[in-house]
Design a protein around this motif. Structure first.
Motif, short mmCIF file in Angstrom:
data_model
loop_
_atom_site.label_atom_id
_atom_site.label_comp_id
_atom_site.label_asym_id
_atom_site.label_seq_id
_atom_site.Cartn_x
_atom_site.Cartn_y
_atom_site.Cartn_z
N THR A 298 0.84 -1.20 0.00
CA THR A 298 0.00 0.00 0.00
C THR A 298 0.87 1.25 0.00
O THR A 298 0.58 2.23 -0.70
CB THR A 298 -0.94 0.00 1.23
OG1 THR A 298 -1.73 -1.19 1.19
CG2 THR A 298 -1.84 1.22 1.23
N GLN A 299 1.93 1.21 0.76
CA GLN A 299 2.84 2.36 0.79
C GLN A 299 3.50 2.56 -0.56
O GLN A 299 3.73 3.70 -0.98
CB GLN A 299 3.88 2.17 1.90
CG GLN A 299 3.22 2.23 3.26
CD GLN A 299 4.19 1.97 4.40
OE1 GLN A 299 5.36 1.72 4.20
NE2 GLN A 299 3.67 2.02 5.61
N LEU B 90 3.60 5.91 -2.82
CA LEU B 90 4.84 6.47 -3.35
C LEU B 90 4.76 6.66 -4.85
O LEU B 90 5.26 7.65 -5.39
CB LEU B 90 6.03 5.57 -2.98
CG LEU B 90 6.43 5.55 -1.51
CD1 LEU B 90 7.41 4.41 -1.24
CD2 LEU B 90 7.04 6.88 -1.11
N ARG B 91 4.13 5.71 -5.53
CA ARG B 91 3.98 5.82 -6.99
C ARG B 91 3.08 7.00 -7.36
O ARG B 91 3.32 7.67 -8.37
CB ARG B 91 3.45 4.52 -7.58
CG ARG B 91 4.50 3.43 -7.61
CD ARG B 91 3.96 2.17 -8.22
NE ARG B 91 5.01 1.18 -8.38
CZ ARG B 91 4.80 -0.13 -8.38
NH1 ARG B 91 3.57 -0.60 -8.25
NH2 ARG B 91 5.79 -0.97 -8.53
N MET B 92 2.05 7.24 -6.55
CA MET B 92 1.20 8.42 -6.80
C MET B 92 2.01 9.70 -6.63
O MET B 92 1.91 10.62 -7.44
CB MET B 92 0.00 8.42 -5.86
CG MET B 92 -1.10 7.49 -6.30
SD MET B 92 -2.62 7.74 -5.35
CE MET B 92 -2.30 6.69 -3.95
N ALA B 93 2.83 9.75 -5.59
CA ALA B 93 3.67 10.92 -5.37
C ALA B 93 4.66 11.09 -6.51
O ALA B 93 4.92 12.21 -6.97
CB ALA B 93 4.41 10.80 -4.04
N GLN B 94 5.17 9.99 -7.01
CA GLN B 94 6.11 10.02 -8.13
C GLN B 94 5.42 10.57 -9.39
O GLN B 94 6.00 11.39 -10.11
CB GLN B 94 6.65 8.61 -8.37
CG GLN B 94 7.86 8.52 -9.23
CD GLN B 94 8.38 7.09 -9.28
OE1 GLN B 94 7.61 6.14 -9.33
NE2 GLN B 94 9.69 6.95 -9.26
N ALA B 95 4.20 10.13 -9.64
CA ALA B 95 3.44 10.62 -10.81
C ALA B 95 3.19 12.12 -10.69
O ALA B 95 3.31 12.86 -11.67
CB ALA B 95 2.13 9.86 -10.93
N HIS C 18 6.39 -1.48 6.81
CA HIS C 18 7.54 -0.81 6.21
C HIS C 18 8.86 -1.15 6.93
O HIS C 18 9.93 -1.02 6.35
CB HIS C 18 7.33 0.71 6.21
CG HIS C 18 7.29 1.31 7.57
ND1 HIS C 18 6.13 1.39 8.30
CD2 HIS C 18 8.28 1.83 8.33
CE1 HIS C 18 6.41 1.94 9.46
NE2 HIS C 18 7.69 2.21 9.51
N SER C 19 8.79 -1.60 8.16
CA SER C 19 10.01 -1.95 8.88
C SER C 19 10.72 -3.14 8.25
O SER C 19 11.90 -3.38 8.51
CB SER C 19 9.72 -2.22 10.36
OG SER C 19 8.81 -3.29 10.51
#
Length: 72
Positions: free
Chosen positions: A14-15, A19-24, A56-57
């Motif tokens: 999910t994270q 991150l991919r949305m932020a990258q786009a 994420h850890s």
């Protein structure tokens, strides 16, 4: 992380989507974000190894592998 117990709190898969949305968005804005790019690469590697359901850890052992050093 000390115990190497990576209990899901928020799934890495999910994270990675976030991150991919932020990258786009950064691409649309014409902004290069090197730390975002490296984070996406790490999460992609984690998910590709079948660890996308972990928290994420779970990046912790992956970072050790990439460092070439043994955890202290």
């Amino acid at each position: 992380m000390i115990r190497r117990a990576y209990v899901p709190g928020g799934r890495a898969a999910t994270q990675l989507e976030d991150l991919r949305m932020a990258q786009a968005l950064s691409t649309l804005a014409g902004v290069r974000l090197p730390h975002l790019e490296s984070a996406v690469a790490l999460y992609q590697a984690l998910v590709a190894r079948g660890r996308g359901d972990l928290d994420h850890s779970a990046l912790h052992p992956l970072l050790w592998e990439n460092s070439g050093e043994a955890p202290g």
